[in-house]
Design an enzyme around this catalytic site. Structure first.
Site, short mmCIF file in Angstrom:
data_model
loop_
_atom_site.label_atom_id
_atom_site.label_comp_id
_atom_site.label_asym_id
_atom_site.label_seq_id
_atom_site.Cartn_x
_atom_site.Cartn_y
_atom_site.Cartn_z
N SER A 22 24.03 24.67 -29.70
CA SER A 22 24.41 24.58 -31.11
C SER A 22 24.31 23.13 -31.56
O SER A 22 25.06 22.27 -31.08
CB SER A 22 25.84 25.08 -31.26
N LYS A 61 18.40 0.73 -12.15
CA LYS A 61 19.79 0.44 -11.74
C LYS A 61 19.84 0.29 -10.22
O LYS A 61 19.46 1.22 -9.49
CB LYS A 61 20.70 1.57 -12.21
N LEU A 316 30.34 19.39 -17.55
CA LEU A 316 31.74 19.13 -17.89
C LEU A 316 32.58 20.41 -17.86
O LEU A 316 33.79 20.34 -17.70
CB LEU A 316 31.82 18.48 -19.28
N GLU A 325 31.82 5.73 -11.16
CA GLU A 325 30.70 5.63 -10.21
C GLU A 325 29.54 6.53 -10.67
O GLU A 325 28.74 6.98 -9.85
CB GLU A 325 31.16 6.00 -8.79
N GLY A 417 28.45 15.60 0.99
CA GLY A 417 29.20 14.74 0.09
C GLY A 417 28.37 13.55 -0.30
O GLY A 417 27.40 13.20 0.38
#
Ligand SMILES: Cc1cc2nc3c(=O)[nH]c(=O)nc-3n(C[C@H](O)[C@H](O)[C@H](O)COP(=O)(O)OP(=O)(O)OC[C@H]3O[C@@H](n4cnc5c(N)ncnc54)[C@H](O)[C@@H]3O)c2cc1C
Length: 484
Positions: A22, A61, A316, A325, A417
């Site tokens: 949307s 980066k 999210l 981080e 991890g």
């Protein structure tokens, strides 16, 4: 990211993919700093690096610079790479620790090529030769996340994804199993599906509002619950690192892109109010703001079940750990990768759901502990916020790790991890957690030999960095964005 990846990697097996978005709701519009893993994601999708960097105004980066974390005035870089040169019987920091006992060996940063190159604003891609110092680092990107989404949307549509513009108003569930059967848009259109991926952001429209998958709240360990973001102009040369500066009630990020700098103050509303946080950020900007400030509210934590019934949360909607981080886009990528690895058949068996959730829990908890480390490993006592985080009780999983490093300089190993050995070393040492003893294996080297090797290595790192081009020169040749 999900639609583009599924289009490329799953659709060829006969799966049809529909993307509902949307424009009226829009995206969160922040999230610009990434981790090296994103390169594998882009490569798997067949994305040309230079084209992607041009399109997203990206810079390179090499790590994250932390200012004022362990103490006011303290500064270190968490590099995407190793300390020392390839080889050695024990991890390099043990040689450095013994060197410190013998004389002046300088900070461990001096022995990391990505740290030295980052500080000097230099960049070139790493070498494939494992014997070379130039092979001791990896890199990520800093980019305009909105442009990245647009870039991937174009790719997904080219690959056959049906994109529907509209706002989902209703979600229908099967009366017996509870599985989602269809979504209805505000204009009445209905979209049915077998598997639903909830990418609706903090709203968690399907996974929480519909399926009530639950939320595990970590705000007692990670009290920052707001951010104000404000991009600005800059006339500084771009640096190949993101900066995280600890402030009185949280921290400020600075993310240099080709055409602007992304800034934000991530803070705890229990310790500073919104107006004061905005003032603080505005007062620290290096150039003219380019937009109105964007205030975001969140709670640190994870969806209790990231996969529930026939719905998988990505992004999210699956949880949020503050961007200290740059882990959110990584978590999106890893959720997509695991979803593809565990791609279900028409009947979704509970074992698949459980395995996905087990793997995502590990990712989340390890990232959570690593972020908490930045707060608890501090001598700062200058504000109530720092008093709180310095003295808060820690998760057992983190206390054990810190104790092992403090005692022996050993980084607790794990297979699954995100953050591996050098990352933990960077933050422990950068924030003044110094081991009481070095590893006995390094005593095999004589004191004189050790000190001369360290000195030689330090010089080699300096020289290797000096030979690299400036990041701005490299970008100008390789991927400067075309005028809009
Ligand atoms: C202050 C801040 C800084 C951050 N910095 C970083 C960073 O440096 N690095 C990093 O990796 N991550 C960072 N993140 C996280 C990053 O921004 C997100 O992970 C990323 O943007 C993905 O968001 P999302 O797609 O899950 O949600 P969103 O961007 O919110 O997208 C949600 C989508 O769902 C659609 N939608 C929602 N509801 C409906 C509905 N009812 N009907 C139809 N469509 C709907 C919206 O239109 C939108 O397209 C940061 C987050 C914050 C808050």
């Amino acid at each position: 990211m999900t639609a583009a990846a599924l289009a490329r990697l799953v659709a060829p097996s006969g799966v049809q993919i529909t993307l509902v978005e949307s424009e009226a709701i829009g995206t969160v519009g922040v999230g610009e700093s990434t981790l090296p893993h994103i390169r594998a994601f882009n490569e798997r999708l067949g994305i040309d690096e230079a084209a992607f960097m041009k399109a997203t105004r990206a810079t390179f980066k090499l790590g994250i610079q932390f200012e004022n974390w362990g103490q006011i005035g303290g500064s270190y870089i968490h590099p995407f790479g190793d300390y020392g040169a390839p080889g050695g019987e024990a991890p390099f920091h043990h040689y450095w620790l013994r060197g410190r006992e013998l004389g002046d060996v300088g900070p461990i940063d001096d022995y990391s090529l990505p740290v030295v190159a980052a500080r000097e604003g230099r960049f070139a891609p790493p070498s494939d030769d494992p014997r070379s110092l130039l092979s001791t680092y990896r890199y990520a990107y800093q980019f305009d996340a909105t442009l990245y989404a647009r870039f991937l949307r174009g790719m997904a549509e080219t690959e056959g994804v049906r994109r529907i513009e509209g706002r989902i108003q209703n979600v229908a569930q099967d009366g017996e199993s509870g599985a989602i059967t269809k979504v209805t848009l505000d204009d009445g259109r209905q979209i049915e599906g077998d598997l639903f991926v909830d990418c609706s952001g903090f709203r968690a429209l399907l996974i929480e509002q519909t399926l009530k998958a639950g939320f595990t709240d970590w705000s007692h360990w990670l009290p920052c619950d707001r951010a104000v973001a404000l991009p600005c102009e800059s006339d500084q040369p771009t640096v190949p690192y993101t900066r995280a500066t600890a402030l009185e009630a949280g921290w400020q990020f600075r993310i240099p892109l080709q055409h602007r700098v992304g800034n934000g103050y991530v803070y705890s509303s229990a310790f500073i109010d919104d107006a004061a946080a905005l003032d603080r950020l505005v007062g620290r900007l290096e150039g003219k703001p380019l937009k109105a400030p964007n205030v975001l509210k969140f709670t640190a934590g994870q969806r209790t079940r990231n996969w529930a019934a026939n719905c998988v949360s990505v992004g999210l909607s699956s949880g949020f750990i503050e961007p200290l981080e740059s882990t959110s886009i990584y978590l999106i990528q890893i959720a997509i990768t695991k979803l593809i690895e565990l791609w279900p058949t028409a009947v979704i068996d509970p074992a698949t759901e459980a395995e996905f959730n087990r793997q995502m829990d590990l990712e989340y908890v390890r990232i959570r502990d690593f972020i908490i480390l930045h707060y608890c490993a501090t001598a700062r006592n200058d504000t109530p916020f720092w008093d709180y985080v310095r003295t808060m009780p820690l998760p057992d999983t983190l206390s054990e790790k810190i104790e092992l490093f403090r005692a022996r300089g050993i980084v607790q190993d794990y297979r699954e991890g995100l953050f591996l050995h050098p990352s933990w070393v960077a933050v422990y040492l950068g924030q003044d957690i110094l081991p009481r003893r070095h590893h006995p294996l390094v005593d095999a080297v004589s004191a004189t030999q050790l000190m001369s090797s360290l000195e030689r290595l330090r010089r080699m790192v300096r020289e290797a960095s000096y030979k690299l081009p400036s990041q701005d020169d490299y970008i100008a040749r390789y991927c400067a964005h075309l005028p809009l």
